[in-house]
Structures are given as C-alpha cells and as structure tokens.
Scaffold this active site. Sequence first.
Site, PDB file in Angstrom:
ATOM      1  N   LYS A 104      27.704  29.546  43.694  1.00  0.00           N
ATOM      2  CA  LYS A 104      29.062  29.546  42.950  1.00  0.00           C
ATOM      3  C   LYS A 104      29.671  28.470  42.869  1.00  0.00           C
ATOM      4  CE  LYS A 104      33.511  32.311  42.728  1.00  0.00           C
ATOM      5  NZ  LYS A 104      33.342  33.080  41.340  1.00  0.00           N
TER       6      LYS A 104
ATOM      7  N   ASP B  94      32.699  25.961  42.247  1.00  0.00           N
ATOM      8  CA  ASP B  94      33.746  26.020  42.016  1.00  0.00           C
ATOM      9  C   ASP B  94      34.576  24.519  41.798  1.00  0.00           C
ATOM     10  OD1 ASP B  94      36.501  27.333  41.621  1.00  0.00           O
ATOM     11  OD2 ASP B  94      36.199  28.401  43.492  1.00  0.00           O
TER      12      ASP B  94
ATOM     13  N   CYS C 290      32.610  28.200  38.065  1.00  0.00           N
ATOM     14  CA  CYS C 290      34.190  28.863  38.431  1.00  0.00           C
ATOM     15  C   CYS C 290      34.941  27.353  38.448  1.00  0.00           C
ATOM     16  CB  CYS C 290      34.086  29.299  39.863  1.00  0.00           C
ATOM     17  SG  CYS C 290      35.627  30.082  40.455  1.00  0.00           S
TER      18      CYS C 290
ATOM     19  N   ASP D 287      40.492  34.526  38.181  1.00  0.00           N
ATOM     20  CA  ASP D 287      41.111  34.791  39.557  1.00  0.00           C
ATOM     21  C   ASP D 287      41.749  36.361  39.481  1.00  0.00           C
ATOM     22  OD1 ASP D 287      39.699  32.933  40.932  1.00  0.00           O
ATOM     23  OD2 ASP D 287      41.532  31.985  41.309  1.00  0.00           O
TER      24      ASP D 287
END
Length: 694
Positions: free
Chosen positions: A447, A449, A495, A517
Amino acid sequence: MVDIAENGRTWLLSGPGSSYALHLTEADELLHLHWGARIQLADAEELSTRALPGYWAFESPLDGREEYPVEGGPRFVRPSLSVRTEERRGTEWAFEAYETEAGADGDELRLRFRDDGILITLHYRMRGDVVERWVTVGNEGHARVELLRADPAAWTLPDREGWRLSQLHGRWAAESRLTSAPLTYGEKVIGSRRGHTSHQHLPWVALDTDATEERGEVWGCALGWSGSWRIAVAQLPDARVQITGGAGYDDSGLLMLAEGESYTSPVFAGLWTDGGFGGASRAWHAYQRAYIIPDADRDRPVLFNSWEATTFDISEEQQATLARRAAAIGIELFVVDDGWFGKRTSDRAGLGDWTPNLDRFPKGLKPLADYVHALGMQFGIWVEPEMVNPDSDLYRAHPDWVQYQEGRKRTELRNQLVLNLAREDVQEYLWEQLDTLLSSAPIDYVKWDFNRCFTDAGWPGEPYPQRLWVDHVRGLYALLDRIRAAHPDVAIESCSGGGGRIDLGIMSRTDEVWTSDNTDPLDRLAIQHGFSQIHPARVMSAWVTDSPNHQLNGRVSSLRFRFVSSMAGALGVGGDLSRWTEEELAEAGRWVELYKEIRPLVQRGDQFRLRPPAGGLSAVQYTLGGETVVLAWLQAQSYGEPAPALRLQGLDPTASYECRETGEVYRGAVLLHHGLRTGLKGDLDASVIRLRRI
C-alpha cells in the site's frame, strides 16, 4: 484503424462505433474535422473541402478549429504548445512527414512538424472508441529550449447549443463528487497546484447537451498524469468549444531541454459515445481493463488492513491474532499498515527508514509473513516512500534531499517533508530500500501512500528548479516500473490520504487505488458513484469498518449495509476484528463468501447505475455473460412511501432470468422488486440480488 487520403493530408481514425478526423491545409494549418459517430474516409475528405472563414482584425478563423493550437501567429485561444528559445518565444511550424505504425493495441499515427531546430510530433492511437493523444517535443538545434507548456492535445467539439459540463470535485474524505452545470462563455479551469492529482478534482471532464444515463451523445476526456495538472474547457466567442489540458498548472515552465533532449507528454484520452453517461462509463471501464490496469483479468483479493484496529500501536503477536480472525472469515490478503518500521510509534518519526522495528518485529517481517501465508492468506505492508520525517535517520543524513526553498522555513504537514524524487540519488536510495525490503520477506502487496501536498517545491543549486514538478512524477513512475519489473508478483495500491492520486497514469502502474479515507458506508455511495463515471470497480478499494463510524461522523449502520456498500468495489475489511462478536464474525464470513461468488461480475462486468445515491433508493447493476447482480441501498424513506422497483439494463429482452434469492423468473425487460424493507423512516437497508439467464 487509420485511413489516409491519397494526398496524404487527411487522416481518419476509427473504432467500433466512432471516428476522429483531421486535415492539413496547403498552408500547413492542422484542422480538426470530426469527432463523433463513425464516418468513412470520403466523408472526411468532403469535410476537408469546406473553407475557413476569412481573417479580420479582431478574429482568427483558426480559433476553435485548429487541431493543436500553438503559441504565435493569428491565434487568440489558449495554446497547447508554448516554447521559448534564446532568440524568440512561440512556434511557426512546417509539416515534415506523417508515419503510421501497426500495433496489437491499435495503430499509431504520428504527424511530424519542425520549427527552427525544434521537432514536434503529434501522436494518435485509437483503442476501442478511446482516442489516445500525446506530443513529443525535441530540441535538435538550440543550446536550450524552455518548454513553458506542452499539452498532449486540444479537443474540439462539434457545433451544438446548450453544452453542459460534468466534472468530479471534492476534498479530503469527500472525493469524486459528480457535478454538472451549463457551460458559459469563457474558460472553466480545473486542476491541481499540489504536486499530485489531488482530492479536489479528478482529471476528467464530460460534455453533453441532452444526454441521460443511457441515452444521448457524450464527449469525455481523461488525463493520465499524477502530478500538478490543468484542464481548461473554453466556450469561444463564436460558441465553439475546445478543451485543452496537460501537465503543469500554469505557464511558469515545465522543463529546459538541452540540445538532443526531448520531452514526451502524458496521454490525454478522449471518448465519444451515443450511449449516455452509462455508455461512456462502460467504455472507459473496458478501455482501462484492456489497456491500462496491470493484470486486469485477475480479480482483486478480499483484504484486511490493520490500521483502524491498531493505528501505530502494533506488535507481531497482535498482528498474528488479527490474522487468525481475518483468515476465519475468509480474508485472502492481510495487510500490516503504518507503524512496522524505524522509530515509528507516531506520525512524528520514522518515515524514510524502511527497515522493520526490531522491538516490534524481532526477526523482521518474515516470521509474520510466513505465519500469514500458513493461514492461507497473502501478506502486505504499508509504505510512504516519497516522504520523510525530520526525526529520521534518513533526514539527519541527507537534509538536502527534501524539497525546500533556500532561506525559507521548511513546511511540515503531518510532521513530514517531501523527498525530492526528481533527484537520481533519492530514486536510487528508495530503490535499494524497497528492493531489500521486498526481498527480505514473502511480501505480496504494498500500500503506497502519499500523505501531503507540495508546499516548498524548491531545489537549491539546480539550474532549472521548475523541473522538479515534472521530474518528481517521472521519478515516481520510473521507481514503480523498476519495482514491478524486479518483483512482478507484488501488487501495489495507490493511496494518497484516500483519493488524492487517482488518474490513468498511476493506474497503469498499480493494481488498485484507495478511493477515500471516508469509510462511512452511506457517504461512500456518492463517492463511489462519482468514481464510476470514469474508473471501474476492479480498482476501487472499499472497506467495511466499525460502527459507529469513529473516524468521521459517528454514524451507526448495520453490518449488512456496510458490506453491501463495500461490495460495489474491491472488498476489504478494516474494522477491529478483535472487538467483533462471534455473531458479527459469522455474519461477516457469510458476506465475504457471497462477495467471492459475485466478484467476477463486480470487478469485470459491465456496470449500470440504476439509481443515483440522491436519497431514497439507489442501486448499481453488474452483468457478465449470463449472470447479473444488483446491489441496492435504501438510504431514507418516509412512512408509507413504497420503495420503487428497479428496471434492469443490458439484459437480453428475449431471454428469461431466474432470481437466485427468490426463485422468481423474469422475462425481457426486468422490473425487479429488491426486497428492501418499506415503511421505515431514516433507516438504512441494503440487499444483493442475483439473476442468471436460463
């Protein structure tokens, strides 16, 4: 397919249902002819014979008719190309040649122009009914050429009255909100000045005059760029409409090209359909599954992410406990979120130090990854490689590696600074860190970010610091490409504090995106509705979290409503499973099992938005082969008001369909009664209805 007139100056690109035509005059004026329903080459040649209106002192016949307006000469529209040399600014080009190249993914047309040592190539490719356009600018005769703007394309719309502009806007935790409004004279400009795609706007627009969800002509454009960008929709004084857009938010400069260097823009893709907004969405979805999304024929696994259960307070034992609970309800991918590395016990430290925290994981990540695999799940981790905390070993060693302005305060948002990924040494450091990490344990998923915007985009000592805005993104792309080549079995999620970096560029290098989110299931219906205008459910990560929703609004919702909301995309679970009751875990297991049955339809099927999430009943349908599934949500209802039935789309009107939930058989156009409770006031309910052709 590309057709070319005998004189070599009229070109026609055609897909299954549409055509795109352009023509070069004897004066080397490149004119737009047609973008819409499919036509023949003879039609395009006839269009090319129509004369331009004449010049006069205050108007230009080129404005709104040129295929790619450059700066300079009798033009007053916003230019797609603006260059500056030591001698002059602007372009006066001459046509040099055209080339075509056949490819499995579509034939490419290249139109080459030259202007005093500057080579400009316009690229066209038709994939399905999506036209891909981009430009290459090369410096072949100057000490330096400054690119102030080099847009991939300008899109010209046919003469119509009453244009309406649709776009996706929002903010953090309220992304992808669809809005439509009449287009007025002047320019409507959307974009990002933030260094990434942004939560505020997605780089997509659509225009129509009278389209509905399933009827009418729609023209849409989507930009494949993950940095700052701009799209301008202009209604010109003669009512013609032109759309320009590309990398960069103004004309302060993109790059400085030394002699022998070139710049290739991102792709700006365009689509015409007469199937309404739903038809446009399905065409965009099919295009992305076929040409953009890696491994799109593989369905995304059901994941569990530990963030909301643990935040920064994690340990190997605690994660193992959550993993056992996740495996028991059918989870296929277990993801350890923030807090596993460096001195990361809060958001104040550790970013940049991508090695396991040995106090929490004494033997690194491998023992936990092996344990998760033994439970029958894949293993994933969270990273934020483009950022650094001032309290980190990396920053103490290399404070010059961040973006900053000499003599100015370094702005910290979320207690972090942005690494200058335009620097090759920063790219190499991150490659070594991530390659070592992914080689140290059986990691299946990352993931990735990006939790703050650019604020101090400086580069002391760099002769042309403006290039940071472009080269940071190109450095990101190069790093992702390198990781995917070295670790082809590792999936990557994009993300950015939710939906802050979603575009065709990042999607070509990642497997799914974190949509928002905001995991409140009711709020998500509007977010997911807007997202679906351009992007398919296959890439839309959607989590079931706890109730009441503790992150944003405290709303209470049933596990049923939360699951059916998240089943509209790539299903995930982010609640604290250690606090779920045995009854909740058992129910969750049943929903996960049901999702796995309908997953091929949701992630690879044609999507029909039956009713928008505007209050009351909303629903979305997915169809693949002879199977159909409908997800329906009752958001609010006054007492005594019956919930309306749903008329399904895209089915064979001569066939019969059996509802698996009720056993009822429907024939032809299906008017489906969804089984949602009626007579409620302010309650939430949801249902899943499956039909199969018999």
